[in-house]
Design an enzyme around this catalytic site. Structure first.
Site, PDB file in Angstrom:
ATOM      1  N   GLY A  53       4.980 123.717 161.813  1.00 33.09           N
ATOM      2  CA  GLY A  53       4.029 122.990 160.981  1.00 33.09           C
ATOM      3  C   GLY A  53       3.881 123.482 159.551  1.00 33.09           C
ATOM      4  N   TRP A  55       5.632 122.604 156.889  1.00 33.45           N
ATOM      5  CA  TRP A  55       5.706 121.475 155.936  1.00 33.45           C
ATOM      6  C   TRP A  55       4.388 120.693 155.986  1.00 33.45           C
ATOM      7  CZ3 TRP A  55      11.004 118.596 155.107  1.00 33.45           C
ATOM      8  CH2 TRP A  55      11.957 119.530 154.689  1.00 33.45           C
ATOM      9  N   ASP A 121       6.818 116.199 166.639  1.00 31.03           N
ATOM     10  CA  ASP A 121       7.856 117.144 167.085  1.00 31.03           C
ATOM     11  C   ASP A 121       7.954 117.109 168.605  1.00 31.03           C
ATOM     12  OD1 ASP A 121       9.313 119.744 165.523  1.00 31.03           O
ATOM     13  OD2 ASP A 121       9.259 119.858 167.703  1.00 31.03           O
ATOM     14  N   ASP A 137       9.863 112.539 170.925  1.00 31.05           N
ATOM     15  CA  ASP A 137      11.272 112.690 170.564  1.00 31.05           C
ATOM     16  C   ASP A 137      11.607 111.622 169.517  1.00 31.05           C
ATOM     17  OD1 ASP A 137      14.010 112.696 170.406  1.00 31.05           O
ATOM     18  OD2 ASP A 137      14.349 112.666 172.573  1.00 31.05           O
ATOM     19  N   ASP A 174      12.745 117.612 158.872  1.00 29.80           N
ATOM     20  CA  ASP A 174      13.382 118.933 158.815  1.00 29.80           C
ATOM     21  C   ASP A 174      14.041 119.214 160.159  1.00 29.80           C
ATOM     22  OD1 ASP A 174      14.048 121.395 157.746  1.00 29.80           O
ATOM     23  OD2 ASP A 174      12.134 122.330 158.248  1.00 29.80           O
ATOM     24  N   LYS A 214      16.866 116.972 156.385  1.00 30.63           N
ATOM     25  CA  LYS A 214      17.820 118.085 156.450  1.00 30.63           C
ATOM     26  C   LYS A 214      19.178 117.561 156.900  1.00 30.63           C
ATOM     27  CE  LYS A 214      16.927 121.746 159.182  1.00 30.63           C
ATOM     28  NZ  LYS A 214      16.184 122.979 158.894  1.00 30.63           N
TER      29      LYS A 214
HETATM   30  C1  LIG Z   1      13.467 123.839 161.550  1.00 35.06           C
HETATM   31  S1  LIG Z   1      12.284 123.271 162.667  1.00 35.06           S
HETATM   32  C2  LIG Z   1      11.165 122.419 161.654  1.00 35.06           C
HETATM   33  C3  LIG Z   1      10.295 123.333 160.841  1.00 35.06           C
HETATM   34  C4  LIG Z   1       9.148 122.602 160.193  1.00 35.06           C
HETATM   35  N1  LIG Z   1       9.590 121.704 159.147  1.00 35.06           N
HETATM   36  C5  LIG Z   1       8.165 123.549 159.589  1.00 35.06           C
HETATM   37  O1  LIG Z   1       8.058 123.598 158.389  1.00 35.06           O
HETATM   38  O2  LIG Z   1       7.484 124.245 160.324  1.00 35.06           O
HETATM   39  C6  LIG Z   1      13.149 121.999 163.484  1.00 35.06           C
HETATM   40  C7  LIG Z   1      12.301 121.245 164.489  1.00 35.06           C
HETATM   41  O3  LIG Z   1      13.025 120.083 164.889  1.00 35.06           O
HETATM   42  C8  LIG Z   1      12.487 119.726 166.162  1.00 35.06           C
HETATM   43  N2  LIG Z   1      13.328 118.721 166.808  1.00 35.06           N
HETATM   44  C9  LIG Z   1      14.636 118.824 167.150  1.00 35.06           C
HETATM   45  N3  LIG Z   1      15.038 117.681 167.751  1.00 35.06           N
HETATM   46  C10 LIG Z   1      13.966 116.842 167.775  1.00 35.06           C
HETATM   47  C11 LIG Z   1      13.741 115.533 168.278  1.00 35.06           C
HETATM   48  N4  LIG Z   1      14.726 114.846 168.860  1.00 35.06           N
HETATM   49  N5  LIG Z   1      12.527 114.968 168.144  1.00 35.06           N
HETATM   50  C12 LIG Z   1      11.511 115.665 167.565  1.00 35.06           C
HETATM   51  N6  LIG Z   1      11.663 116.921 167.058  1.00 35.06           N
HETATM   52  C13 LIG Z   1      12.867 117.499 167.181  1.00 35.06           C
HETATM   53  C14 LIG Z   1      12.476 121.072 166.893  1.00 35.06           C
HETATM   54  O4  LIG Z   1      11.599 121.022 167.993  1.00 35.06           O
HETATM   55  C15 LIG Z   1      12.002 122.019 165.776  1.00 35.06           C
HETATM   56  O5  LIG Z   1      10.623 122.253 165.876  1.00 35.06           O
END
Ligand SMILES: C[S@@+](CC[C@H](N)C(=O)[O-])C[C@H]1O[C@@H](n2cnc3c(N)ncnc32)[C@H](O)[C@@H]1O
Length: 395
Positions: A53, A55, A121, A137, A174, A214
């Site tokens: 969280g 961002w 997320d 998802d 992200d 990203k």
């Molecule tokens: C790098 S982290 C994000 C960090 C976030 N932007 C922050 O600032 O805290 C990547 C996130 O992508 C989520 N993620 C990956 N695949 C996903 C999906 N299909 N649906 C939702 N979230 C997903 C992961 O659970 C993870 O929390």
């Protein structure tokens, strides 16, 4: 992240804890905003793949609390300094001349009105004041009505379409899968997350809106660039200074959403599946002006030059966009070099460098430890077996 890992020395990791951010990623968003002014005229935002969280924290502090960071904060400090100086002179000059001082622009930060932020997320996101968090998802079609309902409580999935009644100004993603180390597979899974984010963005963005996601820079960034140019006036590939140079991570920054005439987002035919997007890309590329034919074909021999032409198009924002065109027969594809922008103050910390810690440095605990990490069970088992595979047990 283990205490003995390289991250212990990463300046942004430490800084994030000192400044109260849940993850060092916060600096990436702040540096992207510094370069592209992402938050100007923005009140409605969707933050995809948002856990833990950081961002969303940035959004909350900038939009809801009205705090300023980076360039905005510097401009604010500068304006305050000038105001102070004018105040000093004002008492001697301005007031004595006109009897009153000129009105100054307000420099106090002010929260924005009617802010709406929805964060999604797979993992639970610990609550943040003023932010709606969803556990879902982003690749699943059922997430679209969930998101539309979160944005507009009046939304009824039975009667309404897949377009937001009250669209948003900015969609962030992200998203990152758990990397396997198999480069091609990781890039493929990442691109699927990107298409899912784009499909959601197309359902909720208002014309003129912005989309930031990203990407892992692979060999097909030019194709992605051409695909996104169908929907956005400007597309950049950006690398914030806080993103390690050694990582293939980058961000695609799309500005001024302009959906093609007659286009409507459809989950029955999502982009990235089937041929809808490739057909649209072909049409869009066919409409490009042919600018380099004479350079490429020798008018006397008719032979084609082997080097495709680079066409530089200077923009009024100081960024030069370069298009790579290859008009030789059989080379009909237009390949693009996406404008690449490094973001972040050059005097700021380098994420790949190690810095000496001050002698009185105290290592802080993470601001928000993961609530349900995928490795939770492994940690519990390790603990039950007496530490790292039994090695740290006393017997
Ligand atoms: C790098 S982290 C994000 C960090 C976030 N932007 C922050 O600032 O805290 C990547 C996130 O992508 C989520 N993620 C990956 N695949 C996903 C999906 N299909 N649906 C939702 N979230 C997903 C992961 O659970 C993870 O929390």
């Amino acid at each position: 992240m283990g205490k003995s890992s390289k991250d212990k020395r990463d300046a942004y990791y430490r800084l994030a804890k000192e400044q109260g951010w849940r993850a060092r990623s916060a600096f990436k968003l702040l540096q992207l905003d510094e370069e592209f002014d992402l938050f100007s005229n923005v009140t409605r935002v969707v933050d995809l793949c948002a856990a833990p969280g950081s961002w969303s924290q940035v959004l909350s502090r900038v939009l809801i609390k009205g705090e300023k960071f980076g360039r905005a904060a510097w401009q604010d400090r500068d304006a305050r300094f000038r105001q102070q100086m004018l105040g000093l002179f004002g008492s001697q000059h301005t007031a004595s001349k006109s009897g009153h001082s000129e009105p100054q622009p307000s420099i106090t930060s002010s929260p924005r009105q009617d802010v709406k932020i929805v964060s999604i997320d797979l993992q639970p996101i610990s609550p943040l004041p003023g932010i709606v968090t969803l556990r879902a998802d982003i690749t699943h079609p059922a997430t679209v009505p969930l998101l539309l309902k979160a944005l507009d409580p009046e939304y009824d999935s039975k009667t309404n379409t897949q377009q937001a009644a009250h669209p948003v100004d900015l969609v962030l993603s992200d998203g990152a899968p758990d990397v396997t180390g198999l480069h091609d597979l990781d890039i493929y899974v990442q691109s699927q997350l990107l298409f899912a984010a784009l499909n959601l963005a197309l359902c909720v963005l208002k014309p003129g809106g912005k989309f930031v996601a990203k990407i892992f820079r692979g060999k097909n960034v030019d194709v992605l660039y051409a695909q996104l140019k169908i929907f956005f006036e400007k597309v950049h590939v950006a690398k914030p200074r806080s993103s390690r140079a050694s990582s293939v991570e980058a961000f695609i920054v799309c500005l001024n959403f302009q959906p093609p005439k007659g286009f409507s987002a459809s989950l029955e035919e999502p982009l990235g599946v089937g041929f809808r997007l490739s057909r649209m890309t072909e049409q869009s590329c066919a409409a490009l002006p042919i600018t380099a034919n004479t350079i490429l074909q020798n008018p006397e021999t008719g032979a084609w030059n082997n080097t495709p032409a680079l066409v530089a198009i200077p923009d009024n924002d100081g960024i030069t966009e370069i298009q790579l065109e290859d008009h030789r027969p059989g080379h009909g594809d237009v390949r693009w070099i996406a404008p690449f922008i490094a973001c972040g103050d050059l005097s700021a910390f380098d994420s790949d460098a190690s810095y000496r810690l001050p002698p009185d440095h105290v290592s802080l605990d993470p601001v928000q430890p993961p609530t349900a990490p995928p490795y939770k069970r492994a940690l519990e088992m390790r603990k039950a077996f007496g530490g790292a595979y039994g090695k740290t047990s006393k017997d």
